[in-house]
Design an enzyme around this catalytic site. Structure first.
Site, PDB file in Angstrom:
ATOM      1  NE  ARG A 183     -15.073  16.347  20.084  1.00  0.00           N
ATOM      2  CZ  ARG A 183     -14.736  17.631  19.995  1.00  0.00           C
ATOM      3  NH1 ARG A 183     -14.354  18.144  18.829  1.00  0.00           N
ATOM      4  NH2 ARG A 183     -14.767  18.416  21.048  1.00  0.00           N
ATOM      5  CE  LYS A 232     -11.574  16.589  31.171  1.00  0.00           C
ATOM      6  NZ  LYS A 232     -11.758  17.714  30.215  1.00  0.00           N
TER       7      LYS A 232
HETATM    8  N1  BES Z   1     -16.028  16.358  29.313  1.00  0.00           N
HETATM    9  C1  BES Z   1     -15.319  17.384  28.683  1.00  0.00           C
HETATM   10  C2  BES Z   1     -16.122  18.682  28.536  1.00  0.00           C
HETATM   11  C3  BES Z   1     -16.488  19.402  29.793  1.00  0.00           C
HETATM   12  C4  BES Z   1     -15.695  20.418  30.276  1.00  0.00           C
HETATM   13  C5  BES Z   1     -17.664  19.099  30.438  1.00  0.00           C
HETATM   14  C6  BES Z   1     -16.071  21.095  31.421  1.00  0.00           C
HETATM   15  C7  BES Z   1     -18.023  19.777  31.572  1.00  0.00           C
HETATM   16  C8  BES Z   1     -17.235  20.775  32.064  1.00  0.00           C
HETATM   17  C9  BES Z   1     -14.917  16.962  27.291  1.00  0.00           C
HETATM   18  O1  BES Z   1     -14.672  15.607  27.117  1.00  0.00           O
HETATM   19  C10 BES Z   1     -13.666  17.683  26.942  1.00  0.00           C
HETATM   20  O2  BES Z   1     -12.686  17.444  27.579  1.00  0.00           O
HETATM   21  N2  BES Z   1     -13.720  18.547  25.934  1.00  0.00           N
HETATM   22  C11 BES Z   1     -12.607  19.285  25.493  1.00  0.00           C
HETATM   23  C12 BES Z   1     -12.588  19.264  23.991  1.00  0.00           C
HETATM   24  C13 BES Z   1     -11.300  19.716  23.378  1.00  0.00           C
HETATM   25  C14 BES Z   1     -10.187  18.751  23.720  1.00  0.00           C
HETATM   26  C15 BES Z   1     -11.480  19.790  21.890  1.00  0.00           C
HETATM   27  C16 BES Z   1     -12.707  20.708  26.013  1.00  0.00           C
HETATM   28  O3  BES Z   1     -13.809  21.252  26.096  1.00  0.00           O
HETATM   29  O4  BES Z   1     -11.675  21.269  26.377  1.00  0.00           O
HETATM   30 MN    MN Z   2     -12.706  15.084  27.592  1.00  0.00          MN
END
Ligand code: BES
Ligand code: MN
Ligand code: ZN
Length: 502
Positions: A354, A280
């Site tokens: 997921r 990230k």
């Molecule tokens: N934990 C994150 C989602 C999230 C984002 C929670 C902001 C709270 C605040 C999750 O694991 C994630 O990174 N999701 C990705 C999915 C994508 C890679 C398909 C996302 O939302 O960008």
């Molecule tokens: Mn994630």
């Protein structure tokens, strides 16, 4: 937690809160449409008769204050008068709006935020309902929550609230419901706010074991990596593999005699989400200690159900793992085999939630065969893109179940919005080499995440609900019962819904 006591005849109070209601339904509009208040038409707000007998001159003073301070009676508005050389020395007018549970919740939160004294007495209306007491107490307890690891101490502030009602015994059950709701929500907030240097999967499992030990009838089992490997939990193991602190699967059960319905609650428990190799950017990572908020919510709700001895069988499944970047981390493009055999091509290691949920859902369906299956997770940033910061995204093929959960949330003060399980997008889940892509590039991130999870629900497909709570899991500032930081979203909704089931 501050002390809240129901009392018929408090004596010698130094700070007094008086509830204020809008004068009938037209009053707030009058002020708003013209942009000014029209005094000729009388005051906007009124004091309801109180159970507690108050001196005539005090009531006359409060009544005269209402137009002077332009009190509308809107829920959560306050006006504080300081009265030198008189008792009470502080008089707080507090709006309760429609005087329903939500109005009183806002009023309770406002009282908690405005009161500087250590003790305050609230003169409840003579026609007070249990919902009013519940709302007030939840507002007080939730808004006065603090999480601090600082060495410096804060001023003590409010420690005791006396709620003056004619018949305290009649309102004890409502106060007890509020107490359990607030205590469990605060427990969830504590877990979510805790930094990830402390919050390893094992630490989190230990907290759950310790909390469960306080309620007879709760049982907990913890699976460590060896056991997870033996049983084929490939998703949890893959996500946890990059971390120095290995993954766990916590199974917390409340199984009261005579329960007719068995509910399985699954909550995402990523103790820190770096994104893994698909790392990230820094702004997106800084709050990722909250990525176990789903697990905290289901555990806290189950503790609350046990404390209230709800006649519903509940199994809470919390897959716990830390998604780190290291030489042993899983890679984008790896194929993992979930519990039960379905495989995922891990297109993006940041779509880790997921993967752990898939294992837990498949396990629930195959081994626990519940009547109802609910999962809740900080799953996608797309939740906030679609709905903003307040609403969780809720998915289900079951209209009745979806409505029941959304309705329970509405009453409890947590918002959820129904979203579509768009079947046209199922094609994006197709992988060339595995059963599923874990992060299909559809452009509808929260929807395709839900569609992915649905693949693991087997025969429970139409008795399943998925809640993507990324957005409301965290608050940027104080907002009614919510305090800046972890909100504990989901605890109130689930506890209310479980209570309605039983
Ligand atoms: N934990 C994150 C989602 C999230 C984002 C929670 C902001 C709270 C605040 C999750 O694991 C994630 O990174 N999701 C990705 C999915 C994508 C890679 C398909 C996302 O939302 O960008
Ligand atoms: Mn994630
Ligand atoms: Zn995550």
């Amino acid at each position: 937690m501050l002390t809240i006591r129901l009392i018929a005849d408090p004596t010698g109070f130094d700070a007094l809160a008086l509830p204020v209601r809008p004068v009938e339904a037209t009053a707030p509009d009058r002020g708003r449409s013209t942009g000014e208040t029209d005094r000729d038409e009388g005051p906007l707000a009124e004091l309801p008769p109180t159970a507690l007998a108050l001196p005539e001159d005090l009531l006359a003073e409060a009544t005269a204050l209402l137009p002077l301070v332009e009190q509308t009676g809107s829920a959560g508005t306050t006006h504080l008068s300081v009265r030198a050389l008189r008792q009470p020395s502080r008089l707080l007018l507090v709006g309760v709006g429609a005087a329903d549970e939500a109005g009183w919740r806002a009023a309770g939160a406002a009282i908690a935020r405005t009161t500087r004294e250590t003790s305050i007495t609230i003169a409840m209306p003579a026609d007070v309902t249990p919902e009013a007491v519940r709302g007030l107490a939840e507002g007080l307890w939730l808004a006065s929550y603090r999480f601090r690891l600082a060495q410096a101490t804060e001023p003590a502030g409010l420690t005791e609230v006396l709620v003056a009602v004619a018949d305290p015994a009649a309102h004890e059950p409502a106060l007890e419901l509020a107490r359990v709701t607030a205590r469990t929500t605060r427990f969830a907030r504590d877990l979510i706010n805790t930094p990830s240097s402390t919050k390893s999967p094992q630490w989190l499992a230990d907290q759950i074991v310790a909390a469960a030990a306080e309620h007879p009838g709760l049982t907990v089992s913890i699976r460590e990596p060896e056991q997870l490997a033996a049983e084929g939990f490939g998703g949890i193991l893959a996500v946890g593999n990059g971390s120095a602190t290995g993954p766990r699967l916590v199974e917390l059960s409340w199984h009261p005699a005579g329960a007719s319905t068995h509910v399985v609650l699954v909550g995402k428990g990523i103790t820190f989400d770096t994104g893994g190799i698909s790392i990230k950017p820094r702004e997106a990572m800084k709050l990722m200690r909250k990525d176990m908020a789903g697990a905290a919510a289901i555990v806290a709700a189950t503790l609350g159900a046990a404390e209230l001895r709800l006649p519903v069988r509940i199994t809470a499944l919390a897959p716990l793992a830390e998604n780190m970047v290291s030489g042993s981390a899983f890679r984008p493009g790896d194929v993992i085999r979930h519990y039960g055999g379905l495989t995922s091509e891990t297109t993006n290691s940041d779509a880790e939630g997921r993967l752990v949920l898939a294992d837990a859902l498949a396990y629930a369906v195959e081994r626990l065969a519940p009547d109802l299956l609910i999962d809740i997770a900080t799953l996608t940033g797309a939740n906030a893109v679609a709905l903003g910061k307040r609403h969780a995204a809720l998915y289900s093929e079951n209209d009745e179940l979806a409505e029941a959960l959304i309705g329970a949330g509405r009453t409890a003060g947590e918002l959820a919005w129904r979203m579509p399980l768009t079947n046209d997008y199922v094609e994006y889940l197709g992988s060339d080499i595995a059963d599923l892509y874990s992060a299909p590039a559809s452009g509808a991130g929260s929807v395709t995440a839900a569609l992915y999870l649905r693949e693991f629900t087997g025969p429970l497909r139409d008795r399943w609900v998925h809640v993507d709570m990324s957005a409301p899991s965290w608050a940027e500032g104080n907002d009614g019962p919510v305090v800046k930081g972890a909100t504990g979203y989901g605890v109130r909704t689930l506890l209310r819904w479980l209570g309605d089931l039983g």
